[in-house]
Design a protein around this motif. Structure first.
Motif, PDB file in Angstrom:
ATOM      1  N   MET A   1       0.842  -1.195   0.000  1.00 31.40           N
ATOM      2  CA  MET A   1       0.000   0.000   0.000  1.00 31.40           C
ATOM      3  C   MET A   1       0.881   1.250   0.000  1.00 31.40           C
ATOM      4  O   MET A   1       1.954   1.285   0.584  1.00 31.40           O
ATOM      5  N   THR A   2       0.398   2.297  -0.670  1.00 34.39           N
ATOM      6  CA  THR A   2       1.097   3.574  -0.683  1.00 34.39           C
ATOM      7  C   THR A   2       0.299   4.580   0.133  1.00 34.39           C
ATOM      8  O   THR A   2      -0.816   4.324   0.558  1.00 34.39           O
ATOM      9  N   GLY A   3       0.881   5.762   0.334  1.00 35.52           N
ATOM     10  CA  GLY A   3       0.184   6.795   1.081  1.00 35.52           C
ATOM     11  C   GLY A   3       0.728   6.905   2.487  1.00 35.52           C
ATOM     12  O   GLY A   3       1.465   6.040   2.975  1.00 35.52           O
ATOM     13  N   PRO A   4       0.357   7.994   3.182  1.00 38.32           N
ATOM     14  CA  PRO A   4       0.910   8.229   4.516  1.00 38.32           C
ATOM     15  C   PRO A   4       0.530   7.178   5.541  1.00 38.32           C
ATOM     16  O   PRO A   4       1.215   7.046   6.558  1.00 38.32           O
ATOM     17  N   LEU A   5      -0.537   6.426   5.317  1.00 40.84           N
ATOM     18  CA  LEU A   5      -0.926   5.363   6.248  1.00 40.84           C
ATOM     19  C   LEU A   5      -0.666   3.980   5.654  1.00 40.84           C
ATOM     20  O   LEU A   5      -1.301   2.999   6.040  1.00 40.84           O
ATOM     21  N   GLY A   6       0.280   3.895   4.758  1.00 38.12           N
ATOM     22  CA  GLY A   6       0.585   2.624   4.120  1.00 38.12           C
ATOM     23  C   GLY A   6       1.107   1.572   5.072  1.00 38.12           C
ATOM     24  O   GLY A   6       1.145   0.391   4.741  1.00 38.12           O
ATOM     25  N   HIS A   7       1.498   1.978   6.283  1.00 38.01           N
ATOM     26  CA  HIS A   7       2.006   1.037   7.289  1.00 38.01           C
ATOM     27  C   HIS A   7       0.918   0.565   8.250  1.00 38.01           C
ATOM     28  O   HIS A   7       1.206  -0.191   9.184  1.00 38.01           O
ATOM     29  N   VAL A   8      -0.326   0.994   8.033  1.00 37.65           N
ATOM     30  CA  VAL A   8      -1.408   0.750   8.994  1.00 37.65           C
ATOM     31  C   VAL A   8      -2.383  -0.287   8.440  1.00 37.65           C
ATOM     32  O   VAL A   8      -2.792  -0.213   7.284  1.00 37.65           O
ATOM     33  N   ARG A   9      -2.755  -1.237   9.301  1.00 34.18           N
ATOM     34  CA  ARG A   9      -3.760  -2.235   8.935  1.00 34.18           C
ATOM     35  C   ARG A   9      -5.013  -2.007   9.778  1.00 34.18           C
ATOM     36  O   ARG A   9      -4.933  -1.897  11.005  1.00 34.18           O
ATOM     37  N   VAL A  10      -6.164  -1.945   9.115  1.00 31.62           N
ATOM     38  CA  VAL A  10      -7.442  -1.654   9.770  1.00 31.62           C
ATOM     39  C   VAL A  10      -8.364  -2.855   9.617  1.00 31.62           C
ATOM     40  O   VAL A  10      -8.512  -3.391   8.519  1.00 31.62           O
ATOM     41  N   LEU A  11      -8.977  -3.257  10.708  1.00 33.18           N
ATOM     42  CA  LEU A  11     -10.004  -4.302  10.687  1.00 33.18           C
ATOM     43  C   LEU A  11     -11.339  -3.619  10.911  1.00 33.18           C
ATOM     44  O   LEU A  11     -11.593  -3.064  11.986  1.00 33.18           O
ATOM     45  N   GLU A  12     -12.191  -3.633   9.889  1.00 34.23           N
ATOM     46  CA  GLU A  12     -13.471  -2.941   9.988  1.00 34.23           C
ATOM     47  C   GLU A  12     -14.598  -3.919  10.303  1.00 34.23           C
ATOM     48  O   GLU A  12     -14.865  -4.846   9.537  1.00 34.23           O
ATOM     49  N   LEU A  13     -15.265  -3.676  11.435  1.00 32.58           N
ATOM     50  CA  LEU A  13     -16.427  -4.475  11.843  1.00 32.58           C
ATOM     51  C   LEU A  13     -17.677  -3.607  11.825  1.00 32.58           C
ATOM     52  O   LEU A  13     -18.586  -3.788  12.630  1.00 32.58           O
ATOM     53  N   SER A  14     -17.735  -2.667  10.914  1.00 33.49           N
ATOM     54  CA  SER A  14     -18.856  -1.723  10.877  1.00 33.49           C
ATOM     55  C   SER A  14     -19.612  -1.847   9.563  1.00 33.49           C
ATOM     56  O   SER A  14     -19.149  -2.458   8.602  1.00 33.49           O
ATOM     57  N   ARG A  15     -20.794  -1.232   9.534  1.00 32.97           N
ATOM     58  CA  ARG A  15     -21.619  -1.258   8.337  1.00 32.97           C
ATOM     59  C   ARG A  15     -22.423   0.028   8.246  1.00 32.97           C
ATOM     60  O   ARG A  15     -22.461   0.814   9.178  1.00 32.97           O
ATOM     61  N   VAL A  16     -23.061   0.214   7.132  1.00 30.16           N
ATOM     62  CA  VAL A  16     -23.889   1.365   6.750  1.00 30.16           C
ATOM     63  C   VAL A  16     -22.986   2.557   6.401  1.00 30.16           C
ATOM     64  O   VAL A  16     -22.341   2.523   5.363  1.00 30.16           O
ATOM     65  N   LEU A  17     -22.849   3.604   7.237  1.00 33.01           N
ATOM     66  CA  LEU A  17     -22.187   4.804   6.727  1.00 33.01           C
ATOM     67  C   LEU A  17     -21.083   5.359   7.625  1.00 33.01           C
ATOM     68  O   LEU A  17     -19.954   5.527   7.174  1.00 33.01           O
ATOM     69  N   ALA A  18     -21.361   5.676   8.884  1.00 37.25           N
ATOM     70  CA  ALA A  18     -20.373   6.397   9.696  1.00 37.25           C
ATOM     71  C   ALA A  18     -19.076   5.604   9.845  1.00 37.25           C
ATOM     72  O   ALA A  18     -17.982   6.123   9.574  1.00 37.25           O
ATOM     73  N   GLY A  19     -19.164   4.340  10.297  1.00 39.83           N
ATOM     74  CA  GLY A  19     -17.969   3.523  10.444  1.00 39.83           C
ATOM     75  C   GLY A  19     -17.285   3.258   9.121  1.00 39.83           C
ATOM     76  O   GLY A  19     -16.061   3.446   8.987  1.00 39.83           O
ATOM     77  N   PRO A  20     -18.044   2.805   8.094  1.00 37.94           N
ATOM     78  CA  PRO A  20     -17.415   2.608   6.789  1.00 37.94           C
ATOM     79  C   PRO A  20     -16.790   3.872   6.199  1.00 37.94           C
ATOM     80  O   PRO A  20     -15.787   3.798   5.495  1.00 37.94           O
ATOM     81  N   TRP A  21     -17.374   5.047   6.478  1.00 37.41           N
ATOM     82  CA  TRP A  21     -16.780   6.291   5.961  1.00 37.41           C
ATOM     83  C   TRP A  21     -15.426   6.541   6.618  1.00 37.41           C
ATOM     84  O   TRP A  21     -14.476   6.969   5.948  1.00 37.41           O
ATOM     85  N   ALA A  22     -15.329   6.269   7.915  1.00 40.21           N
ATOM     86  CA  ALA A  22     -14.039   6.395   8.595  1.00 40.21           C
ATOM     87  C   ALA A  22     -13.027   5.440   7.986  1.00 40.21           C
ATOM     88  O   ALA A  22     -11.876   5.820   7.701  1.00 40.21           O
ATOM     89  N   ALA A  23     -13.435   4.178   7.770  1.00 38.86           N
ATOM     90  CA  ALA A  23     -12.518   3.185   7.221  1.00 38.86           C
ATOM     91  C   ALA A  23     -12.114   3.542   5.792  1.00 38.86           C
ATOM     92  O   ALA A  23     -10.954   3.368   5.403  1.00 38.86           O
ATOM     93  N   GLN A  24     -13.050   4.049   4.985  1.00 39.56           N
ATOM     94  CA  GLN A  24     -12.714   4.442   3.627  1.00 39.56           C
ATOM     95  C   GLN A  24     -11.741   5.611   3.618  1.00 39.56           C
ATOM     96  O   GLN A  24     -10.830   5.669   2.780  1.00 39.56           O
ATOM     97  N   THR A  25     -11.914   6.535   4.549  1.00 39.80           N
ATOM     98  CA  THR A  25     -10.989   7.663   4.634  1.00 39.80           C
ATOM     99  C   THR A  25      -9.578   7.176   4.930  1.00 39.80           C
ATOM    100  O   THR A  25      -8.600   7.637   4.324  1.00 39.80           O
ATOM    101  N   LEU A  26      -9.450   6.216   5.853  1.00 38.71           N
ATOM    102  CA  LEU A  26      -8.137   5.656   6.161  1.00 38.71           C
ATOM    103  C   LEU A  26      -7.584   4.883   4.963  1.00 38.71           C
ATOM    104  O   LEU A  26      -6.379   4.931   4.683  1.00 38.71           O
TER     105      LEU A  26
END
Length: 400
Positions: free
Chosen positions: A1-26
């Motif tokens: 992965m590239t980008g400033p957070l290319g070293h970060v791994r995210v596990l998303e357990l959310s659905r619909v909008l608020a949580g997924p929007w945060a995960a998409q931003t990351l």
């Protein structure tokens, strides 16, 4: 992965909008986001159509770019074990279950923090982890109402179309997702210094109250609850939409110099010298008189005429575009806000690019929102070391 957070791994357990929007931003910033979904169903928004791109809803496509989809049933012990193993390798977990909803699965903050002390765990709920409403479910529409936004959105009572109106986009969810991403990045910065993760809590109601911004402060300072003003601004005049001969013009005068230049262009230079209108506080005090005069003046010319006259003078103004006009706008096109992504089942799908522009680590959108479970084998094999036989055994039992 590239980008400033290319070293970060995210596990998303959310659905619909608020949580997924945060995960998409990351994900936009380069993080490797693994989205855990229910086998056979997935994120609720996969069925929130039409419209559709292939079999995917436009709603789902709007908030799941850059992720990998893994289907795991974590109501079952084997599924819980898989998620815990993924969390042990993650930097961030994002979840938006009801308060305490993941504790019975051993996937709450305390359980996963004990397993992985470096983990940043972000919870998104309607009303927060405590308080009298903590157990309630929260949805954007109701929070716009409870949090005051609808009390200041819409035409005034007694006018045509008067009454409270929600914003046309689920802005409370989107703002919450953005605040969650900011909170997560702050917690990651803290972890980089201390080696220890923490729990980040977001509540839709908290966020909605926070983003009342000047309107919230107007109330706290004055003690008077702001009222609906339609398209007008509570603190600046003229700052609203006006009817023109063929449509509407948004006039957004921010200072006295701009007002003076507008009056000259409108053929009414005397208005800028009128004691009622010379300064913004005076214009606010005499709002009705000034707006009535400006409505008569502005409706005599077409919108394009006003834009051509005012833009060279530095008077902020603009049209009211529908979305077809937005994406046809030459500036929007030049900024590359619409992009096309290759999709595994739909061919290509459009996406709206992240508005963040970096000079050293430019954002690249390469991974389309995933089909349900498209990366289950890949993730379980590469990250957890499961062999083909192990994966097939889990699949035959309905765990994945």
């Amino acid at each position: 992965m590239t980008g400033p957070l290319g070293h970060v791994r995210v596990l998303e357990l959310s659905r619909v909008l608020a949580g997924p929007w945060a995960a998409q931003t990351l994900a936009d910033l380069g993080a490797d986001v693994i989205k855990v979904e229910r086998p056979g169903a997935g994120d609720d928004t996969r069925t929130w159509g039409p419209p559709w791109a292939g079999e995917e809803s436009a709603y789902f496509l709007s908030t799941n770019r850059g992720k990998r989809s893994v289907t795991i049933d974590f109501e079952r012990p084997e599924g819980q074990d898989l998620v815990r193993r993924l969390a042990s390798q993650a930097d961030v977990v994002i979840e938006n279950f009801k308060v305490g909803g993941l504790k019975k699965y051993g996937l709450d903050f305390d359980s996963l923090h004990a397993l992985n002390p470096r983990l940043v765990y972000c919870s998104v709920t309607g009303f927060g982890q405590d308080g009298p409403y903590a157990a309630r479910a929260g949805y954007d529409f109701m929070i716009q109402g409870m949090g005051g936004l609808m009390s200041i959105t819409g035409q005034p009572d007694g006018e045509p179309g008067g009454g409270p109106v929600k914003v046309g986009v689920a802005v409370t969810d989107v703002f919450t997702g953005l605040y969650a991403a900011i909170g997560i990045m702050g917690a990651l910065a803290h972890r980089d210094r201390t080696g220890v993760g923490q729990w980040v809590n977001l509540a839709l109601l908290d966020v909605q109250v926070a983003v009342l911004a000047n309107q919230g402060m107007n109330y706290l300072v004055s003690g008077n609850a702001p009222k609906r003003l339609g398209n007008a601004h509570p603190n600046i005049v003229p700052y609203q939409a006006f009817p023109t001969r063929d449509g509407h013009l948004i006039l957004a005068v921010g200072n006295d110099g701009q007002f003076s230049r507008f009056c000259t262009a409108a053929g009414r230079p005397e208005l800028a010298k009128d004691g009622r209108f010379a300064t913004n506080p005076q214009r606010v005090a005499h709002r009705k008189e000034l707006v009535a005069i400006l409505e008569e003046v502005i409706r005599t010319r077409d919108t394009a005429d006003w834009l051509a006259a005012l833009e060279p003078l530095g008077v902020p103004c603009g049209p009211i575009n529908d979305l077809a006009a937005v994406f046809a706008d030459p500036h929007v096109q030049a900024r590359g806000l619409r992009q096309e992504l290759q999709h595994a089942t739909a061919g290509t799908v459009p996406t709206v690019a992240s508005p963040i522009r970096y000079s050293a680590t430019p954002i690249e959108h390469t991974l389309a929102p995933p089909p349900l479970g498209a990366h289950t084998d890949e993730v379980l094999g590469a990250q957890l070391g499961l062999c083909v036989a192990d994966i097939e055994a889990l699949r035959s039992k309905g765990v994945i």
